[in-house]
Design a protein around this motif. Structure first.
Motif, PDB file in Angstrom:
ATOM      1  N   VAL A  62       0.837  -1.199   0.000  1.00 12.15           N
ATOM      2  CA  VAL A  62       0.000   0.000   0.000  1.00 12.15           C
ATOM      3  C   VAL A  62       0.869   1.246   0.000  1.00 12.15           C
ATOM      4  CG1 VAL A  62      -1.604   1.330   1.419  1.00 12.15           C
ATOM      5  CG2 VAL A  62      -2.007  -1.116   1.034  1.00 12.15           C
ATOM      6  N   GLU A  63       1.930   1.247   0.776  1.00 16.82           N
ATOM      7  CA  GLU A  63       2.801   2.423   0.864  1.00 16.82           C
ATOM      8  C   GLU A  63       3.372   2.781  -0.508  1.00 16.82           C
ATOM      9  OE1 GLU A  63       6.764   3.991   3.311  1.00 16.82           O
ATOM     10  OE2 GLU A  63       6.112   1.901   3.469  1.00 16.82           O
ATOM     11  N   VAL A  64       3.878   1.790  -1.220  1.00 10.15           N
ATOM     12  CA  VAL A  64       4.445   2.034  -2.546  1.00 10.15           C
ATOM     13  C   VAL A  64       3.361   2.482  -3.512  1.00 10.15           C
ATOM     14  CG1 VAL A  64       5.513   0.897  -4.535  1.00 10.15           C
ATOM     15  CG2 VAL A  64       6.412   0.509  -2.237  1.00 10.15           C
ATOM     16  N   ALA A  65       2.202   1.825  -3.449  1.00  9.25           N
ATOM     17  CA  ALA A  65       1.112   2.158  -4.365  1.00  9.25           C
ATOM     18  C   ALA A  65       0.638   3.591  -4.188  1.00  9.25           C
ATOM     19  CB  ALA A  65      -0.053   1.196  -4.138  1.00  9.25           C
ATOM     20  N   VAL A  66       0.479   4.005  -2.949  1.00 10.88           N
ATOM     21  CA  VAL A  66       0.002   5.361  -2.667  1.00 10.88           C
ATOM     22  C   VAL A  66       1.045   6.390  -3.087  1.00 10.88           C
ATOM     23  CG1 VAL A  66      -0.555   6.960  -0.793  1.00 10.88           C
ATOM     24  CG2 VAL A  66      -1.613   4.685  -0.863  1.00 10.88           C
ATOM     25  N   ALA A  67       2.298   6.147  -2.758  1.00  7.78           N
ATOM     26  CA  ALA A  67       3.341   7.105  -3.112  1.00  7.78           C
ATOM     27  C   ALA A  67       3.449   7.265  -4.625  1.00  7.78           C
ATOM     28  CB  ALA A  67       4.680   6.644  -2.534  1.00  7.78           C
ATOM     29  N   ASP A  68       3.375   6.157  -5.355  1.00  8.37           N
ATOM     30  CA  ASP A  68       3.467   6.214  -6.809  1.00  8.37           C
ATOM     31  C   ASP A  68       2.308   7.000  -7.406  1.00  8.37           C
ATOM     32  OD1 ASP A  68       4.330   5.255  -9.555  1.00  8.37           O
ATOM     33  OD2 ASP A  68       2.361   4.315  -9.420  1.00  8.37           O
ATOM     34  N   LEU A  69       1.087   6.674  -7.001  1.00  5.19           N
ATOM     35  CA  LEU A  69      -0.072   7.308  -7.624  1.00  5.19           C
ATOM     36  C   LEU A  69      -0.208   8.766  -7.204  1.00  5.19           C
ATOM     37  CD1 LEU A  69      -2.285   6.316  -9.578  1.00  5.19           C
ATOM     38  CD2 LEU A  69      -3.817   6.215  -7.596  1.00  5.19           C
ATOM     39  N   ALA A  70       0.062   9.052  -5.941  1.00 10.48           N
ATOM     40  CA  ALA A  70      -0.026  10.435  -5.484  1.00 10.48           C
ATOM     41  C   ALA A  70       1.024  11.301  -6.175  1.00 10.48           C
ATOM     42  CB  ALA A  70       0.134  10.500  -3.972  1.00 10.48           C
ATOM     43  N   GLY A  71       2.155  10.703  -6.509  1.00 15.57           N
ATOM     44  CA  GLY A  71       3.169  11.448  -7.241  1.00 15.57           C
ATOM     45  C   GLY A  71       2.735  11.782  -8.653  1.00 15.57           C
ATOM     46  N   ARG A  72       1.933  10.915  -9.254  1.00 14.22           N
ATOM     47  CA  ARG A  72       1.470  11.140 -10.626  1.00 14.22           C
ATOM     48  C   ARG A  72       0.191  11.973 -10.681  1.00 14.22           C
ATOM     49  NH1 ARG A  72      -0.054   6.542 -13.139  1.00 14.22           N
ATOM     50  NH2 ARG A  72       0.174   5.101 -11.383  1.00 14.22           N
ATOM     51  N   PHE A  73      -0.566  11.961  -9.593  1.00 16.57           N
ATOM     52  CA  PHE A  73      -1.821  12.719  -9.543  1.00 16.57           C
ATOM     53  C   PHE A  73      -1.866  13.526  -8.242  1.00 16.57           C
ATOM     54  CE2 PHE A  73      -2.629   8.952 -12.115  1.00 16.57           C
ATOM     55  CZ  PHE A  73      -3.269   9.477 -13.236  1.00 16.57           C
ATOM     56  N   PRO A  74      -0.959  14.476  -8.092  1.00 19.98           N
ATOM     57  CA  PRO A  74      -0.872  15.193  -6.810  1.00 19.98           C
ATOM     58  C   PRO A  74      -2.151  15.934  -6.439  1.00 19.98           C
ATOM     59  CG  PRO A  74       0.441  16.279  -8.510  1.00 19.98           C
ATOM     60  CD  PRO A  74       0.042  14.948  -9.065  1.00 19.98           C
ATOM     61  N   HIS A  75      -2.968  16.303  -7.429  1.00 16.28           N
ATOM     62  CA  HIS A  75      -4.218  16.996  -7.131  1.00 16.28           C
ATOM     63  C   HIS A  75      -5.241  16.064  -6.492  1.00 16.28           C
ATOM     64  CE1 HIS A  75      -4.342  15.238 -11.117  1.00 16.28           C
ATOM     65  NE2 HIS A  75      -5.653  15.347 -11.174  1.00 16.28           N
ATOM     66  N   HIS A  76      -4.963  14.768  -6.515  1.00 21.35           N
ATOM     67  CA  HIS A  76      -5.852  13.796  -5.873  1.00 21.35           C
ATOM     68  C   HIS A  76      -5.196  13.132  -4.666  1.00 21.35           C
ATOM     69  CE1 HIS A  76      -9.032  14.100  -8.770  1.00 21.35           C
ATOM     70  NE2 HIS A  76      -8.340  13.579  -9.772  1.00 21.35           N
ATOM     71  N   ARG A  77      -4.166  13.740  -4.134  1.00 23.62           N
ATOM     72  CA  ARG A  77      -3.408  13.095  -3.060  1.00 23.62           C
ATOM     73  C   ARG A  77      -4.293  12.715  -1.870  1.00 23.62           C
ATOM     74  NH1 ARG A  77       1.865  12.624  -1.767  1.00 23.62           N
ATOM     75  NH2 ARG A  77       2.410  13.916  -3.576  1.00 23.62           N
ATOM     76  N   ALA A  78      -5.193  13.583  -1.476  1.00 26.73           N
ATOM     77  CA  ALA A  78      -6.017  13.301  -0.291  1.00 26.73           C
ATOM     78  C   ALA A  78      -6.883  12.065  -0.507  1.00 26.73           C
ATOM     79  CB  ALA A  78      -6.888  14.507   0.041  1.00 26.73           C
ATOM     80  N   ALA A  79      -7.476  11.937  -1.680  1.00 27.22           N
ATOM     81  CA  ALA A  79      -8.321  10.774  -1.956  1.00 27.22           C
ATOM     82  C   ALA A  79      -7.489   9.505  -2.062  1.00 27.22           C
ATOM     83  CB  ALA A  79      -9.107  11.000  -3.231  1.00 27.22           C
ATOM     84  N   ILE A  80      -6.343   9.613  -2.684  1.00 31.87           N
ATOM     85  CA  ILE A  80      -5.483   8.436  -2.879  1.00 31.87           C
ATOM     86  C   ILE A  80      -4.982   7.912  -1.534  1.00 31.87           C
ATOM     87  CG2 ILE A  80      -3.255   7.686  -3.807  1.00 31.87           C
ATOM     88  CD1 ILE A  80      -3.858   9.752  -6.144  1.00 31.87           C
ATOM     89  N   THR A  81      -4.502   8.799  -0.698  1.00 33.48           N
ATOM     90  CA  THR A  81      -4.003   8.367   0.610  1.00 33.48           C
ATOM     91  C   THR A  81      -5.148   7.966   1.528  1.00 33.48           C
ATOM     92  OG1 THR A  81      -3.976  10.652   1.417  1.00 33.48           O
ATOM     93  CG2 THR A  81      -1.946   9.803   0.457  1.00 33.48           C
ATOM     94  N   GLY A  82      -6.259   8.666   1.415  1.00 28.45           N
ATOM     95  CA  GLY A  82      -7.386   8.395   2.303  1.00 28.45           C
ATOM     96  C   GLY A  82      -8.062   7.072   2.030  1.00 28.45           C
ATOM     97  N   PHE A  83      -8.041   6.613   0.791  1.00 23.48           N
ATOM     98  CA  PHE A  83      -8.759   5.383   0.470  1.00 23.48           C
ATOM     99  C   PHE A  83      -8.250   4.210   1.286  1.00 23.48           C
ATOM    100  CE2 PHE A  83      -9.226   1.471  -2.069  1.00 23.48           C
ATOM    101  CZ  PHE A  83     -10.614   1.412  -2.069  1.00 23.48           C
ATOM    102  N   TYR A  84      -6.950   4.034   1.353  1.00 20.85           N
ATOM    103  CA  TYR A  84      -6.425   2.918   2.132  1.00 20.85           C
ATOM    104  C   TYR A  84      -6.312   3.250   3.612  1.00 20.85           C
ATOM    105  CZ  TYR A  84      -5.425   0.437  -2.204  1.00 20.85           C
ATOM    106  OH  TYR A  84      -5.538  -0.212  -3.408  1.00 20.85           O
ATOM    107  N   ALA A  85      -6.121   4.520   3.952  1.00 22.35           N
ATOM    108  CA  ALA A  85      -6.087   4.892   5.363  1.00 22.35           C
ATOM    109  C   ALA A  85      -7.424   4.583   6.038  1.00 22.35           C
ATOM    110  CB  ALA A  85      -5.750   6.374   5.511  1.00 22.35           C
ATOM    111  N   ASP A  86      -8.500   4.751   5.286  1.00 18.92           N
ATOM    112  CA  ASP A  86      -9.846   4.484   5.800  1.00 18.92           C
ATOM    113  C   ASP A  86     -10.423   3.230   5.133  1.00 18.92           C
ATOM    114  OD1 ASP A  86      -9.833   6.928   7.365  1.00 18.92           O
ATOM    115  OD2 ASP A  86     -10.129   7.996   5.475  1.00 18.92           O
ATOM    116  N   TRP A  87      -9.623   2.207   5.005  1.00 15.87           N
ATOM    117  CA  TRP A  87      -9.951   1.024   4.226  1.00 15.87           C
ATOM    118  C   TRP A  87     -11.317   0.420   4.554  1.00 15.87           C
ATOM    119  CZ3 TRP A  87      -9.659  -1.762   0.148  1.00 15.87           C
ATOM    120  CH2 TRP A  87      -9.986  -3.116   0.168  1.00 15.87           C
ATOM    121  N   LEU A  88     -11.646   0.330   5.829  1.00 15.32           N
ATOM    122  CA  LEU A  88     -12.885  -0.346   6.208  1.00 15.32           C
ATOM    123  C   LEU A  88     -14.130   0.413   5.768  1.00 15.32           C
ATOM    124  CD1 LEU A  88     -12.016  -1.837   9.709  1.00 15.32           C
ATOM    125  CD2 LEU A  88     -12.266  -3.052   7.535  1.00 15.32           C
ATOM    126  N   ASP A  89     -13.980   1.684   5.387  1.00 15.50           N
ATOM    127  CA  ASP A  89     -15.124   2.394   4.810  1.00 15.50           C
ATOM    128  C   ASP A  89     -15.615   1.712   3.544  1.00 15.50           C
ATOM    129  OD1 ASP A  89     -14.909   4.243   6.819  1.00 15.50           O
ATOM    130  OD2 ASP A  89     -14.233   5.898   5.536  1.00 15.50           O
TER     131      ASP A  89
END
Length: 202
Positions: free
Chosen positions: A56-83
Motif C-alpha cells: 500500500v505504501e508504494v502504491a500510494v506514493a506512486d499514484l499520489a506522485g502522478r496525480f498530486p491533485h488527488h493526493r487526499a483521496a489516494i491516501t485516504g482510500f487505504y487509510a480508511d480502508w474499512l469504509d
C-alpha cells in the motif's frame, strides 16, 4: 452416493461487501465525481496491483506522485480502508460457518495481505478458513489458473473434489477450466439451494 464436494469461497462480494465508491465518498461531492476520479487514475488496474502483492505504501506514493491533485483521496482510500467494506453479504456467513463446523472450507481471494489483515478484526469469521490462498501472498490474481492450482497443491486437494464460489464469471470459468465445479454467486438463498443439491448441508 458420491461424496459432497469441498467448498472453496471467494471473499469480496460473496462473504463481505466491497464498495470502493463508498470508501472514496468523503473526498468527493457526488458519485459522478468519484467515477471521474476512478476513470482518471484507472482505479481498477491500480488496486489490482495491490491485490497482486504491491505494498500500500508504494502504491500510494506512486499514484499520489502522478496525480498530486488527488493526493487526499489516494491516501485516504487505504487509510480508511474499512469504509469500503460496509458489511457482510447477507446470509453467506451462516452458510460458511455451518459448512466450517462440518468439515474443511477453503478460500481463494484477490486480496492484499495488508488489507486482509486489517479486515479480519472487523469480520473475525474470515479467520476460520481451513486454508486460504490470497493473491497478495502469491503474486497472482484470479482468473490466472495458477492460483487455483496453488490451493490444490498446498492442501492436497483434487480439483474435481472442489466446488468454487465466486461473484465473477471469469473466475468461475477459470475454476471450471481447472476441473473444479463452480458456482456464480448471486445471493445466499440461491447458493444454499445449489450447495444442498450437491450434498452440502449445514
Amino acid at each position: 452416493m458420491p461424496e459432497a464436494p469441498i467448498p472453496v469461497f471467494d471473499i469480496g462480494q460473496v462473504l463481505v461487501r466491497w464498495d470502493p465508491k463508498r470508501g472514496l465518498a468523503r473526498h468527493f461531492a457526488d458519485e459522478t465525481a468519484i467515477e471521474r476520479f476512478m476513470a482518471e487514475i484507472d482505479f481498477a488496474r491500480w488496486h489490482a496491483q495491490q491485490d497482486a502483492g504491491r505494498s500500500v505504501e508504494v502504491a500510494v506514493a506512486d499514484l499520489a506522485g502522478r496525480f498530486p491533485h488527488h493526493r487526499a483521496a489516494i491516501t485516504g482510500f487505504y487509510a480508511d480502508w474499512l469504509d469500503s467494506i460496509p458489511g457482510e453479504v447477507e446470509g453467506t456467513r451462516a452458510i460458511f460457518e455451518g459448512l466450517a463446523r462440518r468439515g474443511p472450507v477453503y478460500g481463494i481471494s484477490n486480496f492484499s495481505r495488508e488489507l486482509f489483515d486489517r479486515t479480519v478484526p472487523a469480520y473475525p469469521f474470515l479467520a476460520d478458513f481451513t486454508g486460504l490462498v490470497l493473491s497478495g501472498d502469491v503474486g497472482i490474481n484470479k482468473p490466472d489458473p495458477r492460483i487455483y492450482r496453488i490451493l490444490c497443491q498446498r492442501h492436497g486437494l483434487t480439483p474435481g473434489a472442489c466446488i468454487f464460489i465466486d461473484d465473477s464469471g471469469r473466475n468461475v470459468e477459470a475454476a471450471r477450466a481447472e476441473g473444479m465445479d463452480a458456482l456464480l454467486f448471486t445471493d445466499a438463498a440461491s447458493l444454499s439451494d445449489d450447495l444442498r443439491a450437491r450434498g452440502l448441508n449445514w
